[in-house]
Each structure stands twice: as structure tokens, then as C-alpha cells.
Scaffold this motif. Structure first.
Motif, short mmCIF file in Angstrom:
data_model
loop_
_atom_site.label_atom_id
_atom_site.label_comp_id
_atom_site.label_asym_id
_atom_site.label_seq_id
_atom_site.Cartn_x
_atom_site.Cartn_y
_atom_site.Cartn_z
N LEU A 45 -8.63 -12.19 4.69
CA LEU A 45 -7.46 -11.77 5.35
C LEU A 45 -7.84 -11.37 6.96
O LEU A 45 -8.80 -11.04 7.00
N SER A 46 -6.92 -11.17 7.72
CA SER A 46 -7.08 -10.83 9.07
C SER A 46 -7.31 -9.24 8.76
O SER A 46 -7.09 -8.58 7.87
N TRP A 47 -7.77 -8.63 9.90
CA TRP A 47 -8.21 -7.45 9.93
C TRP A 47 -7.19 -6.44 9.93
O TRP A 47 -6.99 -5.74 8.94
N TRP A 48 -5.89 -6.82 10.56
CA TRP A 48 -4.80 -6.06 10.33
C TRP A 48 -4.33 -6.05 8.94
O TRP A 48 -3.66 -5.01 8.30
N ASP A 49 -4.09 -7.06 8.39
CA ASP A 49 -3.52 -7.26 7.01
C ASP A 49 -4.48 -6.61 5.95
O ASP A 49 -4.14 -5.95 5.09
N SER A 50 -5.75 -6.91 6.22
CA SER A 50 -6.82 -6.17 5.49
C SER A 50 -6.62 -4.56 5.54
O SER A 50 -6.68 -3.84 4.36
N LEU A 51 -6.36 -4.03 6.77
CA LEU A 51 -6.29 -2.73 6.97
C LEU A 51 -4.82 -2.35 6.22
O LEU A 51 -4.84 -1.03 5.46
N ILE A 52 -3.92 -2.96 6.21
CA ILE A 52 -2.78 -2.67 5.52
C ILE A 52 -3.02 -2.58 4.03
O ILE A 52 -2.41 -1.45 3.44
N VAL A 53 -3.61 -3.55 3.38
CA VAL A 53 -3.85 -3.77 1.92
C VAL A 53 -4.88 -2.54 1.60
O VAL A 53 -4.59 -1.84 0.58
N ALA A 54 -5.74 -2.09 2.43
CA ALA A 54 -6.67 -1.03 2.26
C ALA A 54 -6.04 0.26 2.08
O ALA A 54 -6.19 1.13 1.14
N ALA A 55 -5.00 0.36 3.05
CA ALA A 55 -4.22 1.69 3.18
C ALA A 55 -3.37 1.72 1.98
O ALA A 55 -3.19 2.95 1.32
N LEU A 64 3.19 -3.84 -2.24
CA LEU A 64 3.13 -3.73 -0.95
C LEU A 64 4.12 -4.84 -0.55
O LEU A 64 3.83 -6.05 -1.05
N LEU A 65 5.09 -4.63 0.18
CA LEU A 65 6.03 -5.73 0.33
C LEU A 65 5.88 -6.08 1.57
O LEU A 65 5.88 -5.51 2.74
N THR A 66 5.54 -7.45 1.73
CA THR A 66 5.09 -7.94 3.26
C THR A 66 5.43 -9.54 3.42
O THR A 66 5.98 -10.32 2.19
N GLU A 67 5.82 -9.88 4.56
CA GLU A 67 6.16 -11.46 4.65
C GLU A 67 4.90 -12.14 5.08
O GLU A 67 4.95 -13.35 5.20
N ASP A 68 3.91 -11.40 5.31
CA ASP A 68 2.68 -12.23 5.77
C ASP A 68 1.40 -12.37 4.75
O ASP A 68 0.64 -13.27 5.15
N LEU A 69 1.51 -12.05 3.76
CA LEU A 69 0.45 -12.10 2.68
C LEU A 69 0.58 -12.99 1.46
O LEU A 69 -0.22 -13.25 0.53
N GLY A 70 1.60 -13.79 1.81
CA GLY A 70 2.14 -14.70 0.62
C GLY A 70 2.87 -13.83 -0.55
O GLY A 70 2.91 -12.75 -0.59
N ASP A 71 3.37 -14.56 -1.44
CA ASP A 71 4.22 -14.10 -2.59
C ASP A 71 3.58 -13.94 -3.84
O ASP A 71 2.90 -15.05 -4.31
N GLY A 72 3.64 -12.88 -4.42
CA GLY A 72 3.15 -12.60 -5.80
C GLY A 72 1.61 -12.42 -6.09
O GLY A 72 1.23 -12.37 -7.11
N GLY A 73 0.89 -12.48 -4.94
CA GLY A 73 -0.44 -12.31 -5.09
C GLY A 73 -0.93 -10.69 -5.54
O GLY A 73 -0.17 -9.91 -5.28
N VAL A 74 -2.01 -10.60 -5.76
CA VAL A 74 -2.70 -9.30 -6.11
C VAL A 74 -4.07 -9.16 -5.61
O VAL A 74 -4.86 -10.18 -5.57
N VAL A 75 -4.25 -8.09 -4.75
CA VAL A 75 -5.61 -7.82 -4.04
C VAL A 75 -5.80 -6.37 -4.49
O VAL A 75 -5.09 -5.53 -4.10
N LEU A 76 -6.87 -6.34 -5.14
CA LEU A 76 -7.46 -5.05 -5.43
C LEU A 76 -6.38 -3.99 -6.10
O LEU A 76 -6.06 -2.96 -5.60
N SER A 77 -5.73 -4.49 -7.13
CA SER A 77 -4.66 -4.02 -7.86
C SER A 77 -3.19 -3.57 -6.97
O SER A 77 -2.49 -2.57 -7.52
N VAL A 78 -3.09 -4.15 -5.89
CA VAL A 78 -1.92 -3.70 -4.99
C VAL A 78 -1.19 -5.26 -4.85
O VAL A 78 -1.57 -6.22 -4.62
N SER A 79 0.06 -5.05 -5.69
CA SER A 79 0.76 -6.22 -5.64
C SER A 79 1.52 -6.57 -4.52
O SER A 79 1.79 -5.49 -3.62
N LYS A 80 1.52 -7.89 -3.88
CA LYS A 80 2.22 -8.17 -2.65
C LYS A 80 3.39 -9.05 -3.04
O LYS A 80 2.88 -10.04 -3.53
N SER A 81 4.44 -8.96 -2.14
CA SER A 81 5.69 -9.76 -2.48
C SER A 81 6.71 -9.67 -1.52
O SER A 81 6.32 -8.85 -0.41
N PHE A 82 7.40 -10.52 -1.07
CA PHE A 82 8.30 -10.59 -0.25
C PHE A 82 9.41 -9.54 -0.29
O PHE A 82 9.97 -9.15 -1.54
#
Length: 82
Positions: A45-55, A64-82
Motif C-alpha cells: 500500500l502507499s505510505w498514506w494508506d498504510s498509515l491510515i490502516v495502522a492507525a 475502515l471505510l474508504t474508497e481507496d483500498l478496494g472493497d471487502g479486503g482485510v488487512v491486519l484484521s481491519v476490514s475495509k469497505s466502501f
């Protein structure tokens, strides 16, 4: 505040930002940076996206609701979705 079309005076902008403190944002510290670097290295991931996920992870966010990281993925047990 100068880039907004209607503009916003400094004190009004500061009041808005103070309101965000109710969310108890994390401070940028070594743990947050190390976590972001690990995410960046492992997941590409980009630095800024990595920082958001880590936070989100350090802040114990369930989602973690975002339009930048793709839909439905999981990184380090933090779900990301639109």
C-alpha cells in the motif's frame, strides 16, 4: 480554509477541528510509524494508506471505510469497505 469556495474564517475552522478531538485521534509515534511501514512492506500500500490502516488497527477500529483500498479486503484484521 483559503481553498474552500465559500471560505471559512480561521476560528470557525479551528472549532471544526477541535470537534474531531471527540474521536480521540492517535498521535503519530514510533509504534504507529512502525506499523505503517510493516503494512506498506507486506501489502504494497502507499505510505498514506498504510498509515491510515495502522492507525485504525492501533485505535481498535472494527471497520475502515474508504474508497481507496478496494472493497471487502482485510488487512491486519481491519476490514475495509466502501
Amino acid at each position: 480554509t483559503r481553498k474552500l469556495r465559500a471560505g471559512l474564517d480561521r476560528e470557525a475552522a479551528r472549532q471544526e477541528i477541535r470537534g474531531f478531538l471527540a474521536w480521540r485521534p492517535l498521535s503519530l509515534d514510533a509504534a504507529l510509524m512502525d506499523g505503517a511501514w510493516g503494512i506498506q512492506d507486506r501489502h504494497g500500500l502507499s505510505w498514506w494508506d498504510s498509515l491510515i490502516v495502522a492507525a485504525a488497527q492501533l485505535g481498535s477500529c472494527r471497520y475502515l471505510l474508504t474508497e481507496d483500498l478496494g472493497d471487502g479486503g482485510v488487512v491486519l484484521s481491519v476490514s475495509k469497505s466502501f
